[in-house]
Design an enzyme around this catalytic site. Structure first.
Site, PDB file in Angstrom:
ATOM      1  N   GLY A 129       0.791  -1.232   0.000  1.00 39.11           N
ATOM      2  CA  GLY A 129       0.000   0.000   0.000  1.00 39.11           C
ATOM      3  C   GLY A 129       0.818   1.275   0.000  1.00 39.11           C
ATOM      4  O   GLY A 129       0.275   2.372  -0.100  1.00 39.11           O
ATOM      5  N   ASP A 260      -4.969  -1.817 -17.456  1.00 32.76           N
ATOM      6  CA  ASP A 260      -5.420  -1.117 -16.250  1.00 32.76           C
ATOM      7  C   ASP A 260      -4.715   0.225 -16.089  1.00 32.76           C
ATOM      8  O   ASP A 260      -5.045   0.983 -15.172  1.00 32.76           O
ATOM      9  CB  ASP A 260      -5.194  -1.989 -15.002  1.00 32.76           C
ATOM     10  CG  ASP A 260      -3.753  -2.450 -14.876  1.00 32.76           C
ATOM     11  OD1 ASP A 260      -3.267  -3.137 -15.781  1.00 32.76           O
ATOM     12  OD2 ASP A 260      -3.103  -2.103 -13.875  1.00 32.76           O
TER      13      ASP A 260
HETATM   14  P1  AMP Z   1       0.973  -0.728 -11.473  1.00 37.90           P
HETATM   15  O1  AMP Z   1       1.859  -1.707 -12.150  1.00 37.90           O
HETATM   16  O2  AMP Z   1       1.670   0.273 -10.603  1.00 37.90           O
HETATM   17  O3  AMP Z   1      -0.002  -0.090 -12.410  1.00 37.90           O
HETATM   18  O4  AMP Z   1       0.100  -1.561 -10.426  1.00 37.90           O
HETATM   19  C1  AMP Z   1      -0.654  -2.688 -10.778  1.00 37.90           C
HETATM   20  C2  AMP Z   1      -1.566  -3.036  -9.651  1.00 37.90           C
HETATM   21  O5  AMP Z   1      -0.819  -3.297  -8.464  1.00 37.90           O
HETATM   22  C3  AMP Z   1      -2.560  -1.959  -9.290  1.00 37.90           C
HETATM   23  O6  AMP Z   1      -3.733  -2.605  -8.909  1.00 37.90           O
HETATM   24  C4  AMP Z   1      -1.887  -1.265  -8.134  1.00 37.90           C
HETATM   25  O7  AMP Z   1      -2.808  -0.614  -7.303  1.00 37.90           O
HETATM   26  C5  AMP Z   1      -1.220  -2.420  -7.423  1.00 37.90           C
HETATM   27  N1  AMP Z   1      -0.042  -2.023  -6.668  1.00 37.90           N
HETATM   28  C6  AMP Z   1       1.154  -1.617  -7.149  1.00 37.90           C
HETATM   29  N2  AMP Z   1       2.022  -1.380  -6.158  1.00 37.90           N
HETATM   30  C7  AMP Z   1       1.361  -1.617  -4.993  1.00 37.90           C
HETATM   31  C8  AMP Z   1       1.709  -1.556  -3.607  1.00 37.90           C
HETATM   32  N3  AMP Z   1       2.921  -1.188  -3.184  1.00 37.90           N
HETATM   33  N4  AMP Z   1       0.769  -1.890  -2.706  1.00 37.90           N
HETATM   34  C9  AMP Z   1      -0.459  -2.278  -3.095  1.00 37.90           C
HETATM   35  N5  AMP Z   1      -0.837  -2.373  -4.376  1.00 37.90           N
HETATM   36  C10 AMP Z   1       0.048  -2.040  -5.323  1.00 37.90           C
HETATM   37 MG    MG Z   2      -1.422   1.096 -12.446  1.00 42.02          MG
END
Ligand code: AMP
Ligand code: MG
Length: 493
Positions: A129, A260
């Protein structure tokens, strides 16, 4: 939790996403940062909310952006979405570390306020998070660099640091970026409801009524949702195509074009391992994690099209005919090419783009690629070759090939009647001098990690006006020195 009752007028705030049924989100408070410190606040984004600069120094503003306070009467929420990651269906994702605080009626329209890095949610999966200061500085600066370039993007309102420790490859500190957008709805929100026609219809109605009223088909008593969905898809496709043209023309690589991370409004969204190219390589991969080069610079438009097709599939449940969805996507290539050619004509200082210019354009990219010339400066210095030819030629290790291309280019210019001075000035408005090169972001990160935010201040100021040459800041226009260690940027954030 505190209420920020003084920042906005009572009738200015709402949370339209919360009008959707509860299955679309989870209401929960952000996790406040420990000893939050305002590292930067952005008056340009604040103006979108109608907030004067003086407010940005108040404790109330810091509370809001640190996850300590909420908008009056609005419990924050995290939304659910799904998506394809690196071409593979990943199932449910969602705001794993983001909280939507609500929306504010600003002078130019409604803006949603979202915190990123604000704690775990039911969609965090294995994540903690948190977001680290490093990636937060990168998102913060890139959002405003893109806005400065005139490229649609989510905006960055504030950057808040803390003493909270977060484990990545090394121990880092946590930070929160407050970002703004009219909507943070992603392709993945539609993908999430691909098998639930009733929910998909609700999402469609929500999106169309708020942001795409012109796409509505049917009558108030008898909406035609399949036809509305096709019109919406066409509009999203065209916005995305124009966005891709803009990315390509500034050498921007997103790095993680998962479905996404694609905005239905055609905004650049979710800045992670992105990169503005230094030395041009058509197949440049900015994300160290992307070992296959799925999201290389020269694949971005095709990947966007692939992502749009996944969005289209999610609309089938509404009763849309596959042929109608295909027809809605059919204009992507022509819209992309039109925007790309118009943009390239501006960058080259051509009054129009002619079909035969395609050869000159292709040979330009081939020249830059073969010689690994600097993307940004190769365009920028082209406007002054009449008086400063040596500056431009110095970008090419084998200047003879550059001279040969230049002769053809100048012959093409001779065809147009535009005065040279006017052309040069126009080109300088289309070719930035300053972009957020990785090494510049890195300097700002390293200083911020030591408690010095002056580099963030400087880059924000510079990148919000990237076409204007600033005395004394020539080093910010230059590529990294050849002996500088290569920077590795990955999904770690
Ligand atoms: P991203 O690759 O940053 O677009 O993230 C892909 C998914 O992972 C999304 O659903 C983000 O909210 C989740 N996410 C990425 N980093 C974290 C983190 N440190 N804690 C919780 N969820 C994460
Ligand atoms: Mg993302």
């Amino acid at each position: 939790m505190l209420h920020t009752s003084h920042l906005f007028a009572a009738d200015q705030t709402h949370c339209s996403f919360a009008d959707l049924p509860s299955g679309f989100y989870t209401r929960l408070a952000p996790r406040p940062l420990t000893q939050p410190q305002l590292l930067h606040a952005n008056p340009a984004a604040a103006a979108l909310l109608g907030l004067p600069e003086s407010v940005l120094r108040t404790a109330e503003f810091l509370d809001l952006c640190a996850g300590n306070a909420q908008l009056p009467g609005i419990t924050p929420l995290a939304t659910v979405y799904s998506g394809h990651q690196f071409g593979v269906w990943a199932g449910q994702l969602g705001d794993g570390r983001a909280h939507l605080l609500g929306d504010v009626q600003g002078p130019l329209g409604v803006q949603e306020i979202q915190l990123k890095g604000s704690g775990r949610t039911p969609y965090s999966r294995m994540g903690d998070g948190w977001a680290v200061l490093r990636s937060s500085v990168r998102e913060y600066l890139a959002s405003e660099a893109m806005a400065g370039l005139g490229i649609p993007t989510t905006r960055a309102l504030a950057l808040v640091g803390s003493q909270d420790r977060v484990a990545r490859e090394t121990l880092e500190t946590a930070a929160v970026v407050t970002r703004l957008a009219p909507s943070f709805v992603r392709f993945g929100h539609f993908q999430h409801w691909a098998r639930s026609a009733a929910q998909q219809e609700i999402l469609l109605e929500y999106v169309v009524s708020h942001w795409f009223p012109d796409c509505f088909e049917g009558t108030a008593s008898q909406p035609d949702w399949p036809a509305t969905a096709c019109r919406l898809l066409k509009e999203i496709s065209q916005r995305t195509a124009r966005l891709m043209a803009q990315w390509q023309l500034v050498g921007f690589c997103h790095g993680v074009m998962n479905t996404d991370n694609m905005s239905i409004l055609g905004l650049t969204l979710d800045y992670g391992p992105y990169g503005f190219m230094d030395a041009f390589q058509a197949n440049h991969i900015c994300n160290h994690t992307d070992t296959m080069g799925r999201y290389a610079w020269n694949t971005q438009p095709a990947v966007a099209q692939w992502n749009l097709t996944r969005l289209a599939e999610s609309l089938l449940c509404l009763g849309c005919a596959a042929t109608d969805l295909e027809a809605a996507l059919a204009g992507f290539e022509s819209t992309f090419l039109q925007a790309y050619h118009a943009g390239l004509a501006q960058k080259f200082g051509l009054p129009d783009w002619r079909p035969e210019d395609a050869v000159l354009g292709d040979d330009w990219w081939a020249l830059l690629h073969a010689q690994q010339a600097d993307f940004t400066l190769a365009f920028r210095y082209l406007s002054r070759v009449d008086t400063r030819l040596d500056d431009w030629l110095a970008l090419f290790p084998q200047p003879d090939a550059a001279r040969a291309w230049l002769a053809r280019y100048q012959a093409r210019l001779a065809d147009s009647s535009q005065p040279a001075a006017q052309r040069s000035d126009g080109m300088d408005q289309a070719n930035p001098l300053y972009v957020l090169r990785n090494h510049l972001a890195q300097q700002a990160i390293q200083a911020a990690q030591q408690g010095d935010t002056s580099e963030i201040d400087r880059l924000m100021d510079l990148l919000q006006h990237p076409y204007t040459e600033r005395p004394g800041l020539a080093s910010y226009a230059r590529p990294p020195s050849a002996d500088a260690p290569a920077l590795v940027v990955s999904c770690s954030s």
